[in-house]
Structure formats: structure tokens, C-alpha cells
Design an enzyme around this catalytic site. Structure first.
Site, mmCIF file in Angstrom:
data_model
loop_
_atom_site.group_PDB
_atom_site.id
_atom_site.type_symbol
_atom_site.label_atom_id
_atom_site.label_comp_id
_atom_site.label_asym_id
_atom_site.label_seq_id
_atom_site.Cartn_x
_atom_site.Cartn_y
_atom_site.Cartn_z
ATOM 1 N N LYS A 27 4.480 11.394 44.067
ATOM 2 C CA LYS A 27 5.202 10.435 44.928
ATOM 3 C C LYS A 27 6.666 10.295 44.511
ATOM 4 C CE LYS A 27 1.364 8.271 47.082
ATOM 5 N NZ LYS A 27 0.396 7.178 47.063
ATOM 6 N N ARG A 66 -6.353 9.695 42.146
ATOM 7 C CA ARG A 66 -6.183 10.544 43.341
ATOM 8 C C ARG A 66 -5.128 11.603 43.034
ATOM 9 N NH1 ARG A 66 -3.319 10.543 48.120
ATOM 10 N NH2 ARG A 66 -4.524 11.109 49.965
#
Ligand code: HH2
Length: 260
Positions: A200, A239
Site C-alpha cells: 500500500k 493479507r
């Protein structure tokens, strides 16, 4: 949790697995590399992403869910749409991963009726607009209260409801870092906690040695640092796009924790 985005436009793996055969192969490979489950998504939720119709999301995701579930792979469906979640449960998924945090009453009704595992994620706003000036009076308290209220609405047992503070969803870099630092507050709820930091933009910003964030292709080391930190804080589900590397890092962190 291995990430399998069956989308043309996901921020880091968009377009890689639009073909169902490639997607199925990628899911099987992630399982061999150490994943315990695969999160299949047919709609990108990156900041600014356009929404996808129910029909298109079903066409993208369900054949992949069905094929992997048939091979015994535990499948989570990453969707905000109750219709897609229902189709995925019919196709063998065991978990509904809703990044809108059960805000849609029809999604709540669906999980009340079908009683799958769920992952409830916090997001301020919606993907199209969430990164324009996110603000919190009390970050940890607001995120935690939102998740716990949504959890109660599902009526499911605690261990069947995974909570996720929603790294990168309506949050600044500072908000993301504070949520990671204070993960104990979420672990203390007693729910299994999931974290999605993989590749991210905050990771690209913090791991860069210049004013420019590193591109998504260059965020592995930063991702592993954050994932390892989360694991040491008691997060149970990580994740990850880079399953092989994440699984190795997690094994080391777990071995250190378990040394007696
Ligand atoms: N992040 C993304 C998507 N789904 N689900 C949970 N529970 N937690 C997350 O942090 C999370 C999520 C976004 O990442 P990705 O799937 O890689 O990208 P895109 O939304 O562009 O497909």
C-alpha cells in the site's frame, strides 16, 4: 491470506489474472507457497476506483471461486455487494470480506441468513472519495466502535467475525501508522484481527529514502516489516500479495515468539 484480484485495474496486480485460468493457477501457487486461504476480488477498491456492476463482478470472480473451492482451497470473497457474496457462498466460499464494513443492510441480512465467516473492515467514506482529507476526533476509538457495532449486527459468534482496521481506507499515513502501533486495542476485542498492508502507498512513503514514495513494485521490504510487526502484535490473518515472502517472515516471527 493470499490476494487474488480478478480485475483489470487493481493498484498492484491489476490485469495479471483477468483470465480465469491464470487466476486459478495463481491461487494454487499461493497455496503451495504457504497461504492458508485465498481472497478473491472482482472489484478494485483502490482510491478513486470506479465501481463495477453486479453482473461484471460475478462474471469475473465466481468461476475462480468455484474452481478453487472445488480443489479444496478455502476461499474468501472480497466484495461489498450482497449479490456477489451470495453467489460466492453458493460457489463454495466460506468467508465474506466486506471492505464497506457491513454498511449495506442487505449484506447484514445475507450473513444473518447464511452464517458464513465474515471479515468486517473499517473504511471512512467510499473508495472514490475516501482519501480526500480523512479526519478522526479519536482514531482508535472511532474505528473500534464502528467494527464492534457492525459485528453485533451480524449476530454471528465472535470467532466467526474477523475485524480489520482498514489500513489505507480513508486514512492518512499517520492514521495508518497509529492503527498499526495500537493494534493491541483491536486484538483485545477477542475477535481474530486481519491486516492488509501489502504494497500500500503508505508503505511506499515510509520505506522511501526520498520525498517520492516507492512504486508498488518496490514495496516488498516495507510490507514485510509491517506484516511482521502486526504478527508480533497478535494479528492472526495477514493479507498478502507476496505470499512466499510473507509466509517466511511470519514463520520467523512466530518462531521467535514461541521460543521458550
Ligand atoms: N485491501 C484491499 C482490498 N481488500 N480487504 C481487507 N479485509 N483488508 C484490506 O486491507 C483490503 C481488502 C486493497 O488492496 P488490493 O486488493 O491489493 O487492491 P485493489 O483494491 O486495487 O484490488
Amino acid at each position: 491470506m493470499g490476494i487474488l484480484n480478478v480485475t483489470p485495474d487493481s493498484f498492484s496486480d491489476g490485469g495479471l489474472y483477468v483470465d480465469s485460468v491464470d487466476a486459478i493457477e495463481a491461487g494454487i501457487k499461493m497455496m503451495a507457497e504457504g497461504a492458508d486461504l485465498i481472497d478473491v476480488g472482482g472489484e478494485s477498491t483502490r482510491p478513486g476506483a470506479a465501481s463495477v456492476s453486479i453482473q461484471d463482478e460475478i462474471i469475473r470472480a465466481i468461476p475462480v471461486v468455484e474452481a478453487l473451492a472445488r480443489r479444496g482451497v478455502p476461499i474468501s470473497i472480497d466484495t461489498m455487494k450482497p449479490e456477489v457474496a451470495a453467489a460466492a457462498l453458493d460457489a463454495g466460499a466460506f468467508l465474506v470480506n466486506d471492505v464497506s464494513g457491513m454498511r449495506n443492510p442487505q449484506m447484514v441480512e445475507l450473513v444473518q441468513a447464511r452464517r458464513p465467516f465474515v471479515c468486517i473492515m473499517h473504511m471512512q467514506g467510499e473508495p472514490r472519495t475516501m482519501q480526500s482529507e480523512p479526519r478522526y476526533a479519536d482514531l482508535i476509538d472511532e474505528v473500534k466502535s464502528f467494527l464492534l457495532e457492525a459485528a453485533i449486527r451480524t449476530g454471528l459468534p465472535q470467532d466467526q467475525i474477523w475485524l480489520d482496521p482498514g489500513f489505507g481506507f480513508g486514512k492518512t499515513v499517520y492514521h495508518n501508522l497509529r492503527l498499526l502501533k495500537d493494534l493491541d486495542a483491536f486484538v483485545a476485542t477477542g475477535h481474530p484481527i486481519l491486516i492488509g498492508v501489502s504494497r500500500k502507498s503508505s508503505i511506499g512513503t515510509v520505506s522511501s529514502n526520498s520525498d517520492l514514495p516507492l512504486p508498488a513494485t518496490d514495496r516488498l521490504e516495507g510490507t514485510l516489516a509491517a506484516q511482521t510487526f502486526a504478527q508480533m502484535k497478535g494479528v492472526q490473518i495477514i493479507r498478502a500479495h507476496d505470499v512466499k515472502s510473507a509466509a517466511r517472515a511470519i514463520r520467523v516471527a512466530a518462531a521467535i515468539q514461541n521460543a521458550s
